[in-house]
Design a protein around this motif. Structure first.
Motif, short mmCIF file in Angstrom:
data_model
loop_
_atom_site.label_atom_id
_atom_site.label_comp_id
_atom_site.label_asym_id
_atom_site.label_seq_id
_atom_site.Cartn_x
_atom_site.Cartn_y
_atom_site.Cartn_z
N ALA A 185 -62.13 -41.69 -79.98
CA ALA A 185 -63.12 -41.72 -81.07
C ALA A 185 -63.71 -43.12 -81.21
CB ALA A 185 -62.47 -41.28 -82.38
N ARG A 186 -62.86 -44.14 -81.13
CA ARG A 186 -63.36 -45.52 -81.22
C ARG A 186 -64.30 -45.84 -80.06
NH1 ARG A 186 -57.93 -46.43 -82.52
NH2 ARG A 186 -57.52 -47.36 -80.47
N LYS A 187 -63.97 -45.34 -78.88
CA LYS A 187 -64.83 -45.56 -77.72
C LYS A 187 -66.20 -44.91 -77.94
CE LYS A 187 -64.75 -45.19 -72.67
NZ LYS A 187 -66.00 -44.45 -72.47
N THR A 188 -66.19 -43.69 -78.48
CA THR A 188 -67.45 -43.00 -78.78
C THR A 188 -68.27 -43.78 -79.79
OG1 THR A 188 -66.48 -40.82 -78.35
CG2 THR A 188 -68.44 -40.87 -79.73
N LEU A 189 -67.58 -44.45 -80.73
CA LEU A 189 -68.25 -45.21 -81.77
C LEU A 189 -68.54 -46.66 -81.35
CD1 LEU A 189 -66.19 -43.93 -84.84
CD2 LEU A 189 -68.54 -43.30 -84.22
#
Length: 201
Positions: free
Chosen positions: A11-15
């Motif tokens: 999720a952090r990578k997507t964000l």
């Protein structure tokens, strides 16, 4: 299923791996717009009526961002809830709200449990627009059987972030909400067997 820590990492990578990246800021704005649309409706009844189409747009944004099939600044996806099967999306929101409320009348815990049972219904409706509202809910109940605690623990892992965010006059919770939404999209993808690749250490 992959550990929740890996879902959060994806999720952090997507964000964009940073709270002030364009990806995270735009995701925050998407969540804020969706919440404002429901919050600023003229009546509670109207808010309940449109919650389904708003949540379809919101969840579709995070799901498609996870799959990298839309750009982070694509706000148009928020109105997808009225483009495909708007009646079905309206009914889906109504039924989830109604069923959760009725179970909550029995006590708080049954309502919480059922909310987790229905939690994947919007994602399923997005991937299967041919589903009726009841089919999406029934399929969510089926695939969440045995996985409700995992999702609960994923949500619970954000408590520290929410407390920290609330110290900034509550503004920080907007960033946390985007993080939680992105993580739930990763949870869904893992749940239905999509490969969730985490390259972050």
């Amino acid at each position: 299923m992959v550990p929740n820590s890996e879902l959060r990492a994806k999720a952090r990578k997507t964000l964009g791996n940073g709270i002030f990246t364009n990806e995270w800021i735009f995701a925050l704005l998407v969540s804020l717009i969706a919440g404002a649309v429901i919050g600023f409706t003229s009546s509670f009844l109207l808010g309940v009526l449109i919650i389904g189409i708003v949540n379809i747009g919101l969840n579709k944004y995070y799901l498609y961002r996870s799959r990298n099939t839309v750009k982070y600044d694509d706000f148009n996806i928020l109105i997808d809830g009225v483009k495909v099967d708007v009646a079905g999306n309206l009914v889906l929101g109504l039924l989830i709200t109604l069923f959760t409320a009725l179970w909550s009348l029995l006590f708080v815990i049954p309502g919480i449990v059922k909310s987790y049972s229905y939690s994947m219904a919007y994602f399923l409706k997005i991937d299967h627009p041919e589903y009726t509202a009841t089919q999406a809910i029934d399929e969510s109940r089926r695939i969440m059987n045995g996985h409700k605690m995992k999702l609960f623990l994923l949500d619970l892992s954000f408590i520290g972030w929410l407390i920290l965010g609330s110290l900034c006059f509550g503004i920080g919770t907007l960033w946390v909400n985007a993080y939680m939404q992105a993580s739930r999209a990763e949870f869904y993808r893992d749940l239905v067997g999509e490969t969730v690749i985490v390259t972050e250490a």
